[in-house]
Design a protein around this motif. Structure first.
Motif, PDB file in Angstrom:
ATOM      1  N   VAL A   2      40.141 -50.567  44.412  1.00  0.00           N
ATOM      2  CA  VAL A   2      38.767 -50.957  44.077  1.00  0.00           C
ATOM      3  C   VAL A   2      38.560 -50.766  42.569  1.00  0.00           C
ATOM      4  CG1 VAL A   2      36.325 -50.357  44.367  1.00  0.00           C
ATOM      5  CG2 VAL A   2      37.871 -50.337  46.345  1.00  0.00           C
ATOM      6  N   ALA A   3      39.058 -49.644  42.055  1.00  0.00           N
ATOM      7  CA  ALA A   3      38.962 -49.321  40.633  1.00  0.00           C
ATOM      8  C   ALA A   3      39.906 -48.146  40.371  1.00  0.00           C
ATOM      9  CB  ALA A   3      37.529 -48.950  40.245  1.00  0.00           C
ATOM     10  N   VAL A   4      40.017 -47.780  39.100  1.00  0.00           N
ATOM     11  CA  VAL A   4      40.935 -46.706  38.708  1.00  0.00           C
ATOM     12  C   VAL A   4      40.132 -45.513  38.205  1.00  0.00           C
ATOM     13  CG1 VAL A   4      42.728 -46.079  37.019  1.00  0.00           C
ATOM     14  CG2 VAL A   4      42.839 -48.288  38.214  1.00  0.00           C
ATOM     15  N   ILE A   5      40.524 -44.325  38.639  1.00  0.00           N
ATOM     16  CA  ILE A   5      39.867 -43.100  38.161  1.00  0.00           C
ATOM     17  C   ILE A   5      40.811 -42.414  37.193  1.00  0.00           C
ATOM     18  CG2 ILE A   5      38.847 -40.881  38.805  1.00  0.00           C
ATOM     19  CD1 ILE A   5      38.548 -41.849  41.612  1.00  0.00           C
ATOM     20  N   PHE A   6      40.303 -42.079  36.010  1.00  0.00           N
ATOM     21  CA  PHE A   6      41.131 -41.346  35.049  1.00  0.00           C
ATOM     22  C   PHE A   6      40.242 -40.469  34.167  1.00  0.00           C
ATOM     23  CE2 PHE A   6      44.100 -41.274  31.241  1.00  0.00           C
ATOM     24  CZ  PHE A   6      44.930 -40.328  31.811  1.00  0.00           C
ATOM     25  N   PRO A   7      39.988 -39.215  34.633  1.00  0.00           N
ATOM     26  CA  PRO A   7      39.049 -38.348  33.916  1.00  0.00           C
ATOM     27  C   PRO A   7      39.690 -37.137  33.226  1.00  0.00           C
ATOM     28  CG  PRO A   7      39.134 -37.728  36.222  1.00  0.00           C
ATOM     29  CD  PRO A   7      40.271 -38.680  35.974  1.00  0.00           C
ATOM     30  N   PRO A   8      40.770 -37.337  32.437  1.00  0.00           N
ATOM     31  CA  PRO A   8      41.448 -36.169  31.862  1.00  0.00           C
ATOM     32  C   PRO A   8      40.586 -35.459  30.823  1.00  0.00           C
ATOM     33  CG  PRO A   8      42.196 -38.146  30.770  1.00  0.00           C
ATOM     34  CD  PRO A   8      41.287 -38.596  31.884  1.00  0.00           C
ATOM     35  N   VAL A   9      41.026 -34.282  30.409  1.00  0.00           N
ATOM     36  CA  VAL A   9      40.352 -33.583  29.313  1.00  0.00           C
ATOM     37  C   VAL A   9      40.993 -34.042  28.006  1.00  0.00           C
ATOM     38  CG1 VAL A   9      39.881 -31.354  28.225  1.00  0.00           C
ATOM     39  CG2 VAL A   9      40.073 -31.504  30.701  1.00  0.00           C
ATOM     40  N   ASP A  10      40.186 -34.618  27.121  1.00  0.00           N
ATOM     41  CA  ASP A  10      40.617 -34.942  25.763  1.00  0.00           C
ATOM     42  C   ASP A  10      42.057 -35.444  25.662  1.00  0.00           C
ATOM     43  OD1 ASP A  10      40.177 -35.312  23.132  1.00  0.00           O
ATOM     44  OD2 ASP A  10      40.708 -33.275  22.522  1.00  0.00           O
ATOM     45  N   GLU A  11      42.317 -36.522  26.348  1.00  0.00           N
ATOM     46  CA  GLU A  11      43.638 -37.161  26.376  1.00  0.00           C
ATOM     47  C   GLU A  11      43.881 -37.905  25.065  1.00  0.00           C
ATOM     48  OE1 GLU A  11      46.905 -38.872  28.903  1.00  0.00           O
ATOM     49  OE2 GLU A  11      45.550 -37.185  29.165  1.00  0.00           O
ATOM     50  N   ASP A  12      45.151 -38.063  24.662  1.00  0.00           N
ATOM     51  CA  ASP A  12      45.395 -38.956  23.537  1.00  0.00           C
ATOM     52  C   ASP A  12      45.736 -40.341  24.090  1.00  0.00           C
ATOM     53  OD1 ASP A  12      47.784 -38.308  24.592  1.00  0.00           O
ATOM     54  OD2 ASP A  12      48.483 -37.140  22.885  1.00  0.00           O
ATOM     55  N   TYR A  13      46.353 -41.175  23.290  1.00  0.00           N
ATOM     56  CA  TYR A  13      46.662 -42.544  23.713  1.00  0.00           C
ATOM     57  C   TYR A  13      47.487 -42.507  24.979  1.00  0.00           C
ATOM     58  CZ  TYR A  13      48.536 -47.306  23.399  1.00  0.00           C
ATOM     59  OH  TYR A  13      48.881 -48.616  23.644  1.00  0.00           O
ATOM     60  N   GLY A  14      46.921 -42.995  26.075  1.00  0.00           N
ATOM     61  CA  GLY A  14      47.662 -42.966  27.332  1.00  0.00           C
ATOM     62  C   GLY A  14      47.751 -44.371  27.879  1.00  0.00           C
ATOM     63  N   TYR A  15      48.741 -44.606  28.711  1.00  0.00           N
ATOM     64  CA  TYR A  15      48.922 -45.951  29.254  1.00  0.00           C
ATOM     65  C   TYR A  15      47.989 -46.275  30.409  1.00  0.00           C
ATOM     66  CZ  TYR A  15      53.310 -46.358  26.645  1.00  0.00           C
ATOM     67  OH  TYR A  15      54.245 -46.444  25.662  1.00  0.00           O
ATOM     68  N   ILE A  16      47.474 -45.251  31.091  1.00  0.00           N
ATOM     69  CA  ILE A  16      46.785 -45.512  32.357  1.00  0.00           C
ATOM     70  C   ILE A  16      45.593 -46.454  32.187  1.00  0.00           C
ATOM     71  CG2 ILE A  16      45.420 -44.433  34.200  1.00  0.00           C
ATOM     72  CD1 ILE A  16      47.456 -42.096  34.072  1.00  0.00           C
ATOM     73  N   THR A  17      44.784 -46.220  31.160  1.00  0.00           N
ATOM     74  CA  THR A  17      43.625 -47.082  30.927  1.00  0.00           C
ATOM     75  C   THR A  17      44.067 -48.527  30.704  1.00  0.00           C
ATOM     76  OG1 THR A  17      42.707 -45.178  29.780  1.00  0.00           O
ATOM     77  CG2 THR A  17      41.444 -47.203  29.669  1.00  0.00           C
ATOM     78  N   LEU A  18      45.109 -48.702  29.902  1.00  0.00           N
ATOM     79  CA  LEU A  18      45.592 -50.052  29.599  1.00  0.00           C
ATOM     80  C   LEU A  18      46.206 -50.704  30.828  1.00  0.00           C
ATOM     81  CD1 LEU A  18      47.195 -49.295  26.124  1.00  0.00           C
ATOM     82  CD2 LEU A  18      45.050 -50.489  26.570  1.00  0.00           C
ATOM     83  N   GLU A  19      46.913 -49.913  31.634  1.00  0.00           N
ATOM     84  CA  GLU A  19      47.505 -50.460  32.855  1.00  0.00           C
ATOM     85  C   GLU A  19      46.403 -50.922  33.814  1.00  0.00           C
ATOM     86  OE1 GLU A  19      51.691 -47.926  32.928  1.00  0.00           O
ATOM     87  OE2 GLU A  19      50.022 -47.239  34.156  1.00  0.00           O
ATOM     88  N   ALA A  20      45.310 -50.161  33.856  1.00  0.00           N
ATOM     89  CA  ALA A  20      44.165 -50.551  34.690  1.00  0.00           C
ATOM     90  C   ALA A  20      43.583 -51.872  34.189  1.00  0.00           C
ATOM     91  CB  ALA A  20      43.097 -49.464  34.668  1.00  0.00           C
ATOM     92  N   MET A  21      43.439 -51.990  32.864  1.00  0.00           N
ATOM     93  CA  MET A  21      42.881 -53.216  32.282  1.00  0.00           C
ATOM     94  C   MET A  21      43.798 -54.407  32.560  1.00  0.00           C
ATOM     95  SD  MET A  21      41.640 -51.423  28.736  1.00  0.00           S
ATOM     96  CE  MET A  21      40.911 -52.794  27.836  1.00  0.00           C
ATOM     97  N   LEU A  22      45.108 -54.189  32.454  1.00  0.00           N
ATOM     98  CA  LEU A  22      46.074 -55.254  32.749  1.00  0.00           C
ATOM     99  C   LEU A  22      45.963 -55.701  34.202  1.00  0.00           C
ATOM    100  CD1 LEU A  22      49.267 -53.991  30.889  1.00  0.00           C
ATOM    101  CD2 LEU A  22      48.195 -56.229  30.561  1.00  0.00           C
ATOM    102  N   SER A  23      45.568 -54.773  35.074  1.00  0.00           N
ATOM    103  CA  SER A  23      45.429 -55.070  36.510  1.00  0.00           C
ATOM    104  C   SER A  23      44.018 -55.542  36.858  1.00  0.00           C
ATOM    105  CB  SER A  23      45.756 -53.814  37.329  1.00  0.00           C
ATOM    106  OG  SER A  23      46.977 -53.249  36.922  1.00  0.00           O
ATOM    107  N   SER A  24      43.214 -55.790  35.828  1.00  0.00           N
ATOM    108  CA  SER A  24      41.814 -56.217  36.003  1.00  0.00           C
ATOM    109  C   SER A  24      41.003 -55.230  36.842  1.00  0.00           C
ATOM    110  CB  SER A  24      41.737 -57.612  36.651  1.00  0.00           C
ATOM    111  OG  SER A  24      42.455 -58.540  35.884  1.00  0.00           O
ATOM    112  N   LYS A  25      41.192 -53.938  36.551  1.00  0.00           N
ATOM    113  CA  LYS A  25      40.454 -52.902  37.288  1.00  0.00           C
ATOM    114  C   LYS A  25      39.512 -52.132  36.372  1.00  0.00           C
ATOM    115  CE  LYS A  25      42.527 -54.025  40.977  1.00  0.00           C
ATOM    116  NZ  LYS A  25      41.809 -54.670  42.089  1.00  0.00           N
ATOM    117  N   ALA A  26      38.309 -51.870  36.884  1.00  0.00           N
ATOM    118  CA  ALA A  26      37.364 -51.017  36.168  1.00  0.00           C
ATOM    119  C   ALA A  26      37.948 -49.610  36.081  1.00  0.00           C
ATOM    120  CB  ALA A  26      36.042 -50.973  36.924  1.00  0.00           C
ATOM    121  N   VAL A  27      37.607 -48.893  35.023  1.00  0.00           N
ATOM    122  CA  VAL A  27      38.070 -47.516  34.860  1.00  0.00           C
ATOM    123  C   VAL A  27      36.874 -46.577  34.894  1.00  0.00           C
ATOM    124  CG1 VAL A  27      39.248 -45.883  33.320  1.00  0.00           C
ATOM    125  CG2 VAL A  27      40.032 -48.260  33.454  1.00  0.00           C
ATOM    126  N   VAL A  28      36.983 -45.532  35.722  1.00  0.00           N
ATOM    127  CA  VAL A  28      35.966 -44.484  35.745  1.00  0.00           C
ATOM    128  C   VAL A  28      36.544 -43.297  34.993  1.00  0.00           C
ATOM    129  CG1 VAL A  28      34.537 -42.989  37.185  1.00  0.00           C
ATOM    130  CG2 VAL A  28      35.175 -45.267  38.011  1.00  0.00           C
TER     131      VAL A  28
END
Length: 201
Positions: free
Chosen positions: A106-132
């Motif tokens: 349905v969507a992707v959850i990614f709530p880390p503490v002060d993460e640096d450049y990570g792939y998860i957000t971009l992978e979600a966007m590539l999959s056309s998924k909203a990120v929480v």
């Protein structure tokens, strides 16, 4: 790093296998949280949020625990909060399985503490998924525009629960945010060609 934020955007590079991510025509009933199980990624916050959701929200966690002890603690917390029926621990999955889990979520959850450049957000966007994500999550906030490509909540169980309920109930909103995320990814022009061009400029 924060100190080099001035030109950092030009140097974002695509995640590995970027061309293979896709969005399935139909979604299954789960949010996807792909990340190693670690205190800094805050799987525990998601478990606490699940205990407060009004909908029968389900979450699939993929990833191996930093330590077996921590993995066990998360499972105990899920049991204590009474949310076991709402979670799946997938453990280690292949890249292909990961892409399929993104595609059907349905969507992707990614709530880390002060993460640096990570792939998860971009992978979600590539999959056309909203990120929480959360307002103190760092890296993801460079890509997630609140209410446009995802939802940004306070890092409290109640705030996160509200966002999960909202997307669970309103699948067309989830899909719309996801599509906007994919368009945003295209606009960023993330390619190794761009990175090299910038480095050689």
């Amino acid at each position: 790093g924060h100190f080099c934020a001035i030109n950092a955007t030009a140097l974002y590079h695509p995640p590995p296998h970027a061309d293979y991510f896709f969005c399935a025509n139909t979604t299954d009933d789960y949010f996807f949280f792909p990340s190693r199980l670690s205190a800094s990624k805050r799987q525990s916050l998601v478990l606490e949020a699940l205990a407060l959701t009004r909908e029968k929200v389900k979450v699939r966690f993929a990833g191996v625990a930093d330590s077996p002890e921590y993995g066990k603690r998360l499972k105990q917390l899920g049991a204590k909060l009474g949310v076991e029926a709402q979670i799946e621990w997938l453990g280690y999955i292949t890249e292909k399985e990961k892409r399929e889990n993104y595609a059907r979520s349905v969507a992707v959850i990614f709530p880390p503490v002060d993460e640096d450049y990570g792939y998860i957000t971009l992978e979600a966007m590539l999959s056309s998924k909203a990120v929480v994500t959360c307002d103190d999550s760092g890296g993801p906030l460079e890509f997630v525009t609140p209410g446009k490509t995802g939802l940004v909540t306070k890092s409290t169980p109640a705030s996160l629960a509200k966002a999960l309920d909202e997307l669970w109930r309103d699948r067309s909103l989830a899909a719309k945010l996801g599509r906007a995320g994919r368009e945003n990814y295209e606009r960023l022009g993330l390619s190794w060609r761009e990175v090299v061009k910038t480095l050689l400029a």
